[in-house]
Design a protein around this motif. Structure first.
Motif, mmCIF file in Angstrom:
data_model
loop_
_atom_site.group_PDB
_atom_site.id
_atom_site.type_symbol
_atom_site.label_atom_id
_atom_site.label_comp_id
_atom_site.label_asym_id
_atom_site.label_seq_id
_atom_site.Cartn_x
_atom_site.Cartn_y
_atom_site.Cartn_z
ATOM 1 N N LEU A 19 3.993 -2.873 5.718
ATOM 2 C CA LEU A 19 4.177 -3.126 4.288
ATOM 3 C C LEU A 19 4.968 -1.994 3.643
ATOM 4 C CD1 LEU A 19 3.488 -4.597 1.583
ATOM 5 C CD2 LEU A 19 1.396 -3.206 1.520
ATOM 6 N N THR A 20 6.028 -2.359 2.926
ATOM 7 C CA THR A 20 6.783 -1.391 2.139
ATOM 8 C C THR A 20 6.574 -1.683 0.659
ATOM 9 O OG1 THR A 20 8.476 -1.077 3.835
ATOM 10 C CG2 THR A 20 9.059 -0.471 1.582
ATOM 11 N N MET A 21 6.234 -0.640 -0.091
ATOM 12 C CA MET A 21 6.034 -0.730 -1.537
ATOM 13 C C MET A 21 7.108 0.106 -2.220
ATOM 14 S SD MET A 21 1.904 -0.087 -1.365
ATOM 15 C CE MET A 21 2.179 1.373 -0.341
ATOM 16 N N ASP A 22 7.847 -0.503 -3.124
ATOM 17 C CA ASP A 22 8.966 0.158 -3.790
ATOM 18 C C ASP A 22 8.818 -0.078 -5.288
ATOM 19 O OD1 ASP A 22 11.366 1.271 -4.574
ATOM 20 O OD2 ASP A 22 12.633 -0.102 -3.427
ATOM 21 N N ILE A 23 8.816 1.002 -6.077
ATOM 22 C CA ILE A 23 8.565 0.838 -7.507
ATOM 23 C C ILE A 23 9.349 1.866 -8.322
ATOM 24 C CG2 ILE A 23 6.514 2.325 -7.472
ATOM 25 C CD1 ILE A 23 5.284 0.248 -9.516
ATOM 26 N N ALA A 24 9.788 1.437 -9.490
ATOM 27 C CA ALA A 24 10.438 2.325 -10.459
ATOM 28 C C ALA A 24 9.861 2.020 -11.834
ATOM 29 C CB ALA A 24 11.943 2.127 -10.461
ATOM 30 N N VAL A 25 9.495 3.070 -12.562
ATOM 31 C CA VAL A 25 8.999 2.892 -13.922
ATOM 32 C C VAL A 25 9.614 3.961 -14.815
ATOM 33 C CG1 VAL A 25 6.810 1.945 -13.096
ATOM 34 C CG2 VAL A 25 6.945 4.372 -13.709
ATOM 35 N N SER A 26 9.458 3.743 -16.111
ATOM 36 C CA SER A 26 9.927 4.684 -17.115
ATOM 37 C C SER A 26 8.743 5.126 -17.970
ATOM 38 C CB SER A 26 10.989 4.014 -17.999
ATOM 39 O OG SER A 26 11.347 4.836 -19.083
ATOM 40 N N ILE A 27 8.667 6.417 -18.242
ATOM 41 C CA ILE A 27 7.677 6.961 -19.173
ATOM 42 C C ILE A 27 8.428 7.807 -20.192
ATOM 43 C CG2 ILE A 27 5.693 8.490 -19.450
ATOM 44 C CD1 ILE A 27 4.781 7.700 -16.654
ATOM 45 N N ASP A 28 8.242 7.486 -21.450
ATOM 46 C CA ASP A 28 8.929 8.204 -22.539
ATOM 47 C C ASP A 28 10.446 8.230 -22.324
ATOM 48 O OD1 ASP A 28 6.477 8.720 -23.786
ATOM 49 O OD2 ASP A 28 6.201 10.583 -22.659
ATOM 50 N N GLY A 29 10.966 7.145 -21.748
ATOM 51 C CA GLY A 29 12.414 7.004 -21.600
ATOM 52 C C GLY A 29 13.010 7.604 -20.349
ATOM 53 N N TRP A 30 12.150 8.156 -19.445
ATOM 54 C CA TRP A 30 12.673 8.781 -18.231
ATOM 55 C C TRP A 30 12.129 8.095 -16.991
ATOM 56 C CZ3 TRP A 30 16.794 11.598 -18.612
ATOM 57 C CH2 TRP A 30 17.073 12.212 -19.840
ATOM 58 N N VAL A 31 13.040 7.798 -16.072
ATOM 59 C CA VAL A 31 12.750 6.946 -14.906
ATOM 60 C C VAL A 31 12.540 7.778 -13.647
ATOM 61 C CG1 VAL A 31 13.749 5.175 -13.376
ATOM 62 C CG2 VAL A 31 14.064 5.017 -15.858
ATOM 63 N N ALA A 32 11.666 7.284 -12.778
ATOM 64 C CA ALA A 32 11.560 7.776 -11.400
ATOM 65 C C ALA A 32 11.373 6.564 -10.500
ATOM 66 C CB ALA A 32 10.412 8.759 -11.237
ATOM 67 N N ASP A 33 11.709 6.724 -9.218
ATOM 68 C CA ASP A 33 11.776 5.613 -8.274
ATOM 69 C C ASP A 33 11.311 6.122 -6.918
ATOM 70 O OD1 ASP A 33 12.467 3.275 -6.922
ATOM 71 O OD2 ASP A 33 14.605 3.389 -7.384
ATOM 72 N N SER A 34 10.427 5.380 -6.258
ATOM 73 C CA SER A 34 9.935 5.815 -4.956
ATOM 74 C C SER A 34 9.518 4.619 -4.124
ATOM 75 C CB SER A 34 8.741 6.765 -5.143
ATOM 76 O OG SER A 34 8.327 7.335 -3.914
ATOM 77 N N ALA A 35 9.561 4.785 -2.799
ATOM 78 C CA ALA A 35 9.126 3.729 -1.878
ATOM 79 C C ALA A 35 8.368 4.355 -0.727
ATOM 80 C CB ALA A 35 10.319 2.939 -1.351
ATOM 81 N N ARG A 36 7.433 3.581 -0.181
ATOM 82 C CA ARG A 36 6.593 4.053 0.909
ATOM 83 C C ARG A 36 6.287 2.884 1.839
ATOM 84 N NH1 ARG A 36 1.086 6.910 -0.911
ATOM 85 N NH2 ARG A 36 2.634 8.060 -2.142
ATOM 86 N N SER A 37 6.384 3.117 3.144
ATOM 87 C CA SER A 37 6.010 2.111 4.137
ATOM 88 C C SER A 37 4.716 2.533 4.819
ATOM 89 C CB SER A 37 7.113 1.932 5.196
ATOM 90 O OG SER A 37 8.243 1.292 4.656
ATOM 91 N N ILE A 38 3.810 1.567 5.010
ATOM 92 C CA ILE A 38 2.534 1.829 5.665
ATOM 93 C C ILE A 38 2.226 0.701 6.637
ATOM 94 C CG2 ILE A 38 1.630 3.100 3.672
ATOM 95 C CD1 ILE A 38 -0.080 0.601 3.059
ATOM 96 N N ILE A 39 1.264 0.939 7.517
ATOM 97 C CA ILE A 39 0.759 -0.095 8.420
ATOM 98 C C ILE A 39 -0.607 -0.539 7.931
ATOM 99 C CG2 ILE A 39 0.135 -0.682 10.779
ATOM 100 C CD1 ILE A 39 3.083 -0.064 10.451
ATOM 101 N N VAL A 40 -0.808 -1.836 7.886
ATOM 102 C CA VAL A 40 -2.095 -2.406 7.503
ATOM 103 C C VAL A 40 -2.907 -2.652 8.773
ATOM 104 C CG1 VAL A 40 -3.247 -4.361 6.403
ATOM 105 C CG2 VAL A 40 -1.086 -3.492 5.475
ATOM 106 N N GLY A 41 -4.060 -2.032 8.856
ATOM 107 C CA GLY A 41 -4.893 -2.240 10.033
ATOM 108 C C GLY A 41 -4.388 -1.490 11.243
ATOM 109 N N THR A 42 -4.273 -2.181 12.378
ATOM 110 C CA THR A 42 -3.943 -1.570 13.663
ATOM 111 C C THR A 42 -2.435 -1.352 13.787
ATOM 112 O OG1 THR A 42 -5.794 -2.795 14.615
ATOM 113 C CG2 THR A 42 -4.253 -1.739 16.149
ATOM 114 N N PRO A 43 -1.983 -0.106 13.951
ATOM 115 C CA PRO A 43 -0.541 0.139 14.018
ATOM 116 C C PRO A 43 0.033 -0.077 15.416
ATOM 117 C CG PRO A 43 -1.710 2.219 14.080
ATOM 118 C CD PRO A 43 -2.758 1.153 13.931
ATOM 119 N N ALA A 44 1.230 -0.623 15.462
ATOM 120 C CA ALA A 44 1.979 -0.696 16.718
ATOM 121 C C ALA A 44 2.832 0.565 16.825
ATOM 122 C CB ALA A 44 2.869 -1.929 16.737
ATOM 123 N N PRO A 45 2.894 1.175 18.009
ATOM 124 C CA PRO A 45 3.683 2.411 18.157
ATOM 125 C C PRO A 45 5.126 2.266 17.678
ATOM 126 C CG PRO A 45 2.297 2.081 20.077
ATOM 127 C CD PRO A 45 2.164 0.839 19.255
#
Length: 262
Positions: free
Chosen positions: A97-123
């Protein structure tokens, strides 16, 4: 047009970035076998509303996509590489699962993404995620004042090559600040010493993403979700950074005031 930010403006972006880091931590902890993507989307909405932040995704309407984006987060599963549209899907054991999000607070933006494994990971999936994380670290390390944009691109591409992954040139990183997408484009492959100079005040989202066995992508019928052309899995890591006199500053970490690598 490239807009250089003041130290105070970078501090404001770091506030947004710290919130995003906390949000991704929260969702990472909730992303378990049996959880619906729509529940993660709703949690992201709730956290954004509680913070008084503004989603950069809702009503976003670039040249691609089928109508304005209607969600606050991109959730991409397995072979979905980018722009995954949250939908009625229950996470299964071993999903990437990859989660990618960008938001603005008080007019200033940041953007980040992260990939994770749900449950049992494959090498192989862990290796793919590690490659994007190492490429992100390498790109950040290359973001030194006095260098060039190509130094970042080359550093990211060199890690992809080391792991044996090919780089797609259609989508990469970008400038940001007052809006989610600003100049310049930051390719995930390039040549050292080429491109614009890295000047203090420049803020960038670096986002290496690789597919396991291809550099080609295809669109889902929703017009948004981009998948590997051959069905192989994909991973994506992203941070917002600032170029400072002291070196690269990662803004999408907790408190947003750390300097250097993650």
């Amino acid at each position: 047009m490239v807009e250089l930010k003041t130290a105070a403006e970078i501090d404001s972006m770091a506030v947004t970035g710290s919130f995003i880091a906390t949000l991704l931590d929260d969702l990472s902890g909730r992303a378990a076998v049996g959880v619906n993507l729509l529940d993660l989307e709703q949690r992201a909405r709730d956290l954004i509303a509680q913070r008084g932040a503004v989603s950069c995704y809702v009503d976003y309407a670039p040249s691609f996509g089928r109508g304005p984006f209607a969600n606050v987060i991109c959730l991409s599963v397995n072979d979905a590489a980018l722009h995954g549209l949250p939908h009625d899907y229950v996470l299964a054991d071993g999903d990437l699962l990859t989660m990618d999000i960008a938001v603005s607070i008080d007019g200033w933006v940041a953007d980040s993404a992260r990939s994770i494994i749900v449950g049992t990971p494959a090498p192989a999936d862990l290796r793919l995620i590690r490659a994007t994380e190492e490429a992100l670290d390498a790109g950040i390390a290359a973001a030194a004042p006095g260098g060039h944009l190509g130094d970042i691109s080359h550093a990211i591409g060199a890690v992809a090559k080391k792991f044996g992954y090919r780089v797609n040139g259609d989508f990469g990183g970008h400038g940001l600040g007052r809006t989610m997408h600003e100049d310049p484009h930051v390719s995930n492959s390039g040549k050292r010493g080429r491109g614009m100079a890295l000047t203090p005040g420049l803020t960038l989202a670096l986002e290496p993403w690789f597919c396991a066995t291809t550099d080609r992508i295809r669109y889902d019928p929703d017009g948004w979700t981009l998948r590997s052309a051959d069905g192989s899995r994909a991973a994506h890591s992203e941070h917002t950074i600032a170029i400072t006199e002291q070196g690269p500053r990662v803004l999408t970490c907790h408190r947003g005031f750390d300097t250097g690598l993650r």
